[in-house]
Design a protein around this motif. Structure first.
Motif, PDB file in Angstrom:
ATOM      1  N   UNK A 132      12.302  39.467 -34.930  1.00 52.33           N
ATOM      2  CA  UNK A 132      12.109  40.233 -33.615  1.00 52.33           C
ATOM      3  C   UNK A 132      11.422  39.308 -32.721  1.00 52.33           C
ATOM      4  N   UNK A 133      11.185  39.376 -31.502  1.00 47.25           N
ATOM      5  CA  UNK A 133      10.175  38.659 -30.798  1.00 47.25           C
ATOM      6  C   UNK A 133       8.876  39.506 -30.699  1.00 47.25           C
ATOM      7  N   UNK A 134       7.942  38.812 -30.752  1.00 43.56           N
ATOM      8  CA  UNK A 134       6.472  39.472 -30.487  1.00 43.56           C
ATOM      9  C   UNK A 134       6.070  39.208 -29.206  1.00 43.56           C
ATOM     10  N   UNK A 135       5.549  40.326 -28.372  1.00 47.99           N
ATOM     11  CA  UNK A 135       5.082  39.804 -26.854  1.00 47.99           C
ATOM     12  C   UNK A 135       3.673  40.171 -26.786  1.00 47.99           C
ATOM     13  N   UNK A 136       2.982  39.035 -26.426  1.00 46.67           N
ATOM     14  CA  UNK A 136       1.498  39.494 -26.251  1.00 46.67           C
ATOM     15  C   UNK A 136       1.312  39.636 -24.661  1.00 46.67           C
ATOM     16  N   UNK A 137       2.039  39.372 -23.872  1.00 45.49           N
ATOM     17  CA  UNK A 137       1.986  39.533 -22.276  1.00 45.49           C
ATOM     18  C   UNK A 137       1.674  40.989 -21.972  1.00 45.49           C
ATOM     19  N   UNK A 138       0.781  41.463 -21.471  1.00 45.48           N
ATOM     20  CA  UNK A 138       0.713  42.909 -21.029  1.00 45.48           C
ATOM     21  C   UNK A 138       1.611  43.034 -19.631  1.00 45.48           C
ATOM     22  N   UNK A 139       1.900  44.228 -19.244  1.00 43.24           N
ATOM     23  CA  UNK A 139       2.910  44.505 -18.118  1.00 43.24           C
ATOM     24  C   UNK A 139       2.392  45.821 -17.419  1.00 43.24           C
ATOM     25  N   UNK A 140       2.847  45.651 -16.244  1.00 44.66           N
ATOM     26  CA  UNK A 140       2.422  46.907 -15.485  1.00 44.66           C
ATOM     27  C   UNK A 140       3.514  47.763 -15.349  1.00 44.66           C
ATOM     28  N   UNK A 141       3.609  48.667 -14.283  1.00 42.63           N
ATOM     29  CA  UNK A 141       4.725  49.496 -14.036  1.00 42.63           C
ATOM     30  C   UNK A 141       5.986  48.842 -13.689  1.00 42.63           C
TER      31      UNK A 141
END
Length: 832
Positions: free
Chosen positions: A729-738
């Protein structure tokens, strides 16, 4: 052929006449021909509407008249006319009449024999016509029934239409009707569809004039298993001529050895009569581990006609201990169960025999030893599979919700209970006859009279014991009737409709004290396949414990009312796995518990849940409606299955998320004694399995993922056996908005089917991994969407799972365009 026959006669030194007599003797030694039965699967046409009269159906099939109305569609049986609209997000499913027609070449091989049409189930009211003559009717969508065509066939064959218009064939027309009817079981308030159509097999049966209508084989054994008694009773067809018939009964052990035989003359009468009682010493016992089946073979000889009918039976001793557990053959057996609805993607109730066999094998491989068939008599194929696989059964009539109707309504309940018991009496798998479900749920009638419901429940309870004194009776969720049946199941939904799942044991112990025999059926929660969570138990913060676990009116709604996980939770597979895992570990520590049954095994369609993430679907299954396994399947397997297995949670979770360097939980569901985890090639150590170490029986690790792709592998050991599993799997550390933008891309092509994936991104282009927006797919040009399947990847309107949704379609290159819409976002169009 003649040359070889003559040589054989010479080699045996026999005269031709002596050889013929010898051959006749040999043929008489072997079993006589069995009942001649043929499934009528092909050659049907169907129209989903009513007709002005049967005459509109009996015009020759395929007449080719361009002005003929209505238009008929070729279909194959079994067939349900709600195969697609049951989960169409935009309409109510069709409830009304539909017509089927075919033409039969009828040639009964028996002189003076009977020609029968046998229905294994048809919904919900059925009328049968031979040409324009009505030959039979039935009310009830789930029990078996038979129509005698003999006289109508003979009469029609004398008509000019038989030879000229129909060219020697017999036209058959069937009207099936699932219209709403308050004086019919089950209630339309029920949490499942009342399907219409010939959704179980229809059989053409030829019988000699004298034949048995049913065989009742009662196999009994004492708790020690040393003494068996097999009592055979039977009834002749009502239309059989009077007189007597020679009846031979053979009993064959599981490997085919004859262990009993009796032959005698019996009067031909419709009333049930005893044929013989056999005593067997040390019979081979039926159990989930060794489902040993004996064969009862009954041969009826009348005049020149001989007919053989067979039944399978099993010797087992059952006991629900008062204020205690369940015992099978004198030993405690914890019933590890689930539920089944007759429902499947693309066909609804019209499941074929291979589909049913596959479903039952999946249950057995999960470790199931018990099943409640909800909420109606089910296909004989299901019961046969339970017998052969070793799955104990609670089967019930469809007195489900709505209250209590009048005499027509009540007569149907009595009739359906009688039919269910007589038709499934011989199955050793059956241990409980269910009398009703949620009968404390009013709504169909102006009056809701508890005393009248109690009176009727007592009547059904007495009827069940009269028809079958050896089995138990039960109901689920009707507290004011809980003293009537032998076994009672209250409503306990800890951690879903009420309270938190850690309350489960305490609630169960309290309910156990209030009844004579306690069995917990229906527990669990919904999960949207493909939706996962890093913090699945967050919703429990809003919900206080000690509320009890009962389901109350309105709890299934996603709006209003008190805080509850069913409304306020994330519907992730992650949460359901925790709920299931906790329940299963607790059940292992309850020595007084007879057993439980998770609700249900497979997602199914329902008219009362239009707002669920897949509209009109009850999503509590551990497999999707097309048999795709959810993660919870492996939780059950880790506690119940015997074959070594190991499964890393998250096979359908392509992107996990969190902070750089954050400790993340990895769970391995396994029944092996120990397991070692590897992340990106590095060992994180060996852990020992302990069922009471929550979660995942101690097989859980806290690890750090790297940003980007990660590989996780587990190696588990059980004795000398080793099993492995791995995921990436890919691990994402970037935060997201709506969510601010939709994308749509082709992600696969297999066997002529194209799969597209829609994703949600924020304004900065970061994927929104917790987004649950509604998405709607549509298609223009050539091809078609594979929608209305009731699955997470087979619905044109569906909530996103972790900011994405997939669907498959048939496409023609350059001629097909697929679109996806989500409220407030720009529509995306993809040309394939």
């Amino acid at each position: 052929m003649t040359f070889h026959l003559n040589r054989l006669i010479k080699l045996l030194h026999l005269k031709p006449i002596r050889f013929i007599l010898l051959l006749a003797g040999l043929l008489n030694f072997y079993p006589a021909p069995a009942q001649k039965s043929t499934r009528l699967n092909s050659g049907w046409e169907f129209v989903r509407q009513d007709l002005g009269g049967v005459w509109e159906a009996v015009r020759p099939v395929g007449a080719g008249n361009p002005e003929s109305v209505p238009l008929w569609t070729p279909v194959t049986l079994p067939h349900c006319f709600n195969a697609r609209d049951a989960v169409d997000p935009d309409v109510n499913y069709y409830q009304g009449p539909g017509w089927y027609r075919t033409q039969l070449d009828l040639q009964n091989p028996y002189a003076n024999g009977r020609t029968l049409l046998h229905f294994e189930g048809a919904g919900q009211k059925t009328d049968v016509y031979l040409h324009t003559t009505k030959v039979g009717s039935h009310v009830g969508g789930y029990d078996e029934w038979t129509v005698d065509l003999t006289q109508a066939v003979a009469d029609f064959k004398q008509t000019e239409a038989f030879q000229k218009q129909f060219k020697g064939k017999v036209p058959l027309s069937i009207r099936s009707d699932n219209s709403r009817d308050l004086q019919m079981m089950p209630s339309d308030l029920s949490d499942f569809n009342l399907y219409g159509g010939l959704y179980r097999y229809v059989n053409l049966v030829y019988e000699p004039a004298v034949a048995l209508s049913r065989i009742m084989a009662k196999a009994e054994v004492d708790p020690t298993g040393k003494q068996g008694q097999l009592t055979i009773r039977a009834a002749f067809r009502e239309f059989a001529p009077s007189g007597s018939a020679q009846v031979s009964v053979r009993v064959l052990a599981p490997r085919g050895k004859q262990v009993g035989r009796h032959q005698a003359s019996f009067p031909v009468k419709a009333a049930e009569q005893q044929l013989h009682a056999f005593t067997l010493k040390n019979p081979q016992l039926w159990s989930p581990k060794k489902p040993q089946l004996y064969t009862v073979q009954v041969t009826v000889k009348s005049g020149s006609d001989t007919l053989v009918q067979t039944e399978k039976v099993g010797f087992r001793h059952i006991e629900f201990v008062e204020k205690g557990p369940f015992r099978l053959n004198g030993q405690r057996l914890l019933l590890r169960g689930t539920h089944r609805h007759e429902d499947h993607a693309g066909v609804a109730a019209a499941m074929t025999e291979p589909m049913i066999r596959q479903e039952m094998r999946l249950m057995k491989e999960m470790g199931v030893n018990f099943i409640r068939l909800g909420h109606y008599q089910q296909s004989r194929i299901v019961l046969q599979q339970c017998d052969s696989l070793g799955i104990l059964v609670w089967e019930e009539i469809p007195w489900c919700r709505g209250g209590l109707g009048g005499e027509v309504y009540q007569a149907q309940g009595r009739r359906m209970l009688t039919n269910m018991i007589q038709q499934h009496y011989n199955h050793p798998a059956v241990i409980v006859w269910g009398l009703g479900n949620e009968n404390d749920w009013p709504g169909d009638f102006p009056d809701f009279d508890k005393e009248k419901i109690r009176t009727y429940m007592k009547e059904l309870n007495a009827l069940s014991h009269q028809l079958d004194p050896a089995r138990y009776t039960a109901i689920r969720r009707c507290d004011f009737c809980k003293d009537i049946p032998d076994v009672y199941s209250p409503s306990i939904w800890a951690g879903w409709y009420r309270g938190v799942y850690t309350d489960y044991k305490e609630i169960s112990e309290k309910e156990f004290q209030g009844v004579k025999r306690f069995l917990h059926v229906e527990w669990g929660g919904d999960s949207h396949a493909g939706r996962h969570s890093e913090n699945p138990d967050n919703a429990l913060v809003k919900i206080s414990g000690g509320q009890g676990g009962d389901e109350r009116a309105g709890d299934a709604s996603l709006f209003g009312g008190s805080a509850r996980v069913s409304k306020d939770g994330d519907w992730s597979e992650s949460y359901l796995c925790n709920l299931v895992d906790w329940h299963l570990k607790e059940q292992e520590t309850m020595p007084w518990l007879s057993g439980t049954a998770y609700w249900p095994f497979k997602d199914f369609s329902t008219p009362v849940r239009p707002d669920n993430p897949i509209p009109y679907m009850n999503q509590k299954g551990v497999v999707e409606r097309d048999f795709t396994k959810k993660e919870a399947y492996f939780v059950f397997q880790s506690h119940w299955a015997t074959a070594p297995m190991a499964h890393i949670y998250g096979h359908g979770w392509p992107v996990r998320w969190g902070d750089e360097g954050e400790q993340k939980l990895v769970k391995v569901y396994s029944n092996c004694a120990q397991a070692e985890l590897f992340v990106n090639g590095k060992s994180y150590g060996v852990k020992q399995r302990n069922s009471q170490d929550f979660p995942a029986a101690g097989l859980h690790w806290n690890v750090q993922f790297v940003s980007g792709q990660n590989q996780v592998r587990v190696v588990a050991h059980q004795g000398r056996q080793t099993v492995q599993d791995e995921i990436s799997f890919r691990y994402q550390t970037q935060k997201w908005g709506k969510p601010a933008r939709l994308t749509l891309e082709k992600v696969g092509e297999t066997n002529g089917l194209t799969t597209v994936e829609a994703k949600l991104f924020d304004a900065q282009g970061v994927q929104c991994l917790d987004a649950a927006n509604w998405m709607a797919f549509s298609l223009a040009g050539a091809g078609r969407l594979l929608d209305d399947l009731g699955t997470s990847r087979g619905s044109r309107k569906v909530q996103a799972y972790n900011g994405r949704a997939l669907i498959s379609l048939e496409a023609r290159p350059g001629q097909t365009a697929v679109a996806v819409q989500s409220e407030g976002l720009e529509t995306v169009l993809l040309t394939l």
